[in-house]
Design a protein around this motif. Structure first.
Motif, PDB file in Angstrom:
ATOM      1  N   GLU A  94       0.757  -1.225  -0.143  1.00 22.61           N
ATOM      2  CA  GLU A  94      -0.055  -0.115   0.025  1.00 22.61           C
ATOM      3  C   GLU A  94       0.768   1.116   0.055  1.00 22.61           C
ATOM      4  OE1 GLU A  94      -2.263   0.474   3.409  1.00 22.61           O
ATOM      5  OE2 GLU A  94      -0.706   0.109   4.724  1.00 22.61           O
ATOM      6  N   GLY A 129       3.203  11.762  -6.010  1.00 22.40           N
ATOM      7  CA  GLY A 129       2.742  10.445  -6.607  1.00 22.40           C
ATOM      8  C   GLY A 129       3.677   9.248  -6.701  1.00 22.40           C
ATOM      9  N   GLU A 160       2.272   5.584  -6.812  1.00 23.13           N
ATOM     10  CA  GLU A 160       1.952   5.238  -8.152  1.00 23.13           C
ATOM     11  C   GLU A 160       3.330   4.768  -8.863  1.00 23.13           C
ATOM     12  OE1 GLU A 160       0.882   7.940  -6.799  1.00 23.13           O
ATOM     13  OE2 GLU A 160      -1.228   7.707  -6.592  1.00 23.13           O
ATOM     14  N   ALA A 184       4.336   1.383  -7.658  1.00 22.54           N
ATOM     15  CA  ALA A 184       3.468   0.447  -8.167  1.00 22.54           C
ATOM     16  C   ALA A 184       3.867  -0.041  -9.667  1.00 22.54           C
ATOM     17  CB  ALA A 184       2.116   0.803  -8.159  1.00 22.54           C
ATOM     18  N   GLU A 185       3.944   0.822 -10.416  1.00 20.68           N
ATOM     19  CA  GLU A 185       4.459   0.808 -11.938  1.00 20.68           C
ATOM     20  C   GLU A 185       5.699  -0.029 -11.993  1.00 20.68           C
ATOM     21  OE1 GLU A 185       4.951   3.117 -16.086  1.00 20.68           O
ATOM     22  OE2 GLU A 185       4.027   3.829 -14.559  1.00 20.68           O
TER      23      GLU A 185
END
Length: 242
Positions: free
Chosen positions: A108, A158, A161, A164-165
């Motif tokens: 998370e 960010g 994000e 996560a990528e």
């Protein structure tokens, strides 16, 4: 000597099963990462019941020789990962050098604010906005550590994000223009895994962990990220390099 004869001599059946599987690991019949036969097959091989097989596998898991994955099966544990602690520490490079495939998985990413301690580590004001990233790192399919990382939300907007990528802290920093960075002081303490991290690391509750706290800086000495990582002690050995 039959299984029954051996058992009558005072050796428990589950111990005989455990010893047989351990010999298979030692002689290479079961290699690191291999999935062991299922409980029914093992029970038929040794002519015992499944309860005996479960006890044998539990004993091997307690010794760190095998690992049970829920809904998948039981796997032979790899040898401990040699993990050098140096000024330039990169999980992917360390795991790759050991011949394994590194993986990162985002658990998370949340907004946070800097406590006095985090503000000191990151060179920010107390209460400054942060991004908090919780992630798990694996070598092949074996969980090695769970890490909590904090970054400035203003410097790295960010960031969750991006992680996560990319699934890599090094690639995340590269995304924001940081091409190289260095590890500051590293503090290592011993601990016992809690219920949350036990599930994430696929460890029995109460197993030992190695807790690593460290802050990474850019080449000019500016703090970038600070981390609180929990390593499965039975799967890693730290090497302190000067």
């Amino acid at each position: 000597m039959s299984m029954q004869d051996t058992a009558s001599s005072g050796v428990a059946l589950w111990r005989l099963v455990a010893d047989g599987i351990e010999r298979g690991i030692a002689d290479g019949r079961f290699a690191a990462g291999d999935k062991l036969p299922g409980e029914i097959e093992i029970a038929e091989t040794y002519r015992v019941n499944r309860h005996t097989v479960r006890r044998a596998l539990a004993a091997l898991a307690e010794r760190g020789l095998v690992r049970a994955e829920r809904g998948s099966g039981t796997y032979v544990e790899a040898q401990k990962l040699a993990y050098p602690l140096r000024s330039r520490t990169r999980f992917s490079e360390i795991v790759g050098a050991d011949g394994r495939e590194p993986h990162g998985r985002l658990i998370e990413a949340t907004d946070d604010v800097a406590t006095r301690e985090l503000a000191r580590e990151l060179g920010l004001k107390t209460g400054a906005p942060l991004v908090r990233i919780e992630a798990i790192r694996l070598a092949d399919r074996t969980p090695i550590c769970v890490s909590t990382t904090w970054l400035s939300a203003e410097l790295f907007p960010g960031a969750g994000e991006v992680f996560a990528e990319t699934r890599s802290m090094t690639k995340l920093l590269e995304h924001f223009g940081v091409r190289d960075y260095r590890r500051g002081a590293t503090r290592i303490t011993a601990g016992i895994v809690d219920a949350t991290d036990a599930a994430r690391l696929d460890l029995p509750l109460g197993r030992p962990i190695l807790v690593v706290d460290a802050t990474d800086h850019d080449l000019a000495g500016k703090p970038l990220v600070t981390k609180h990582s929990r390593f499965a002690a039975e799967r890693v050995e730290f090497l302190v390099e000067s």
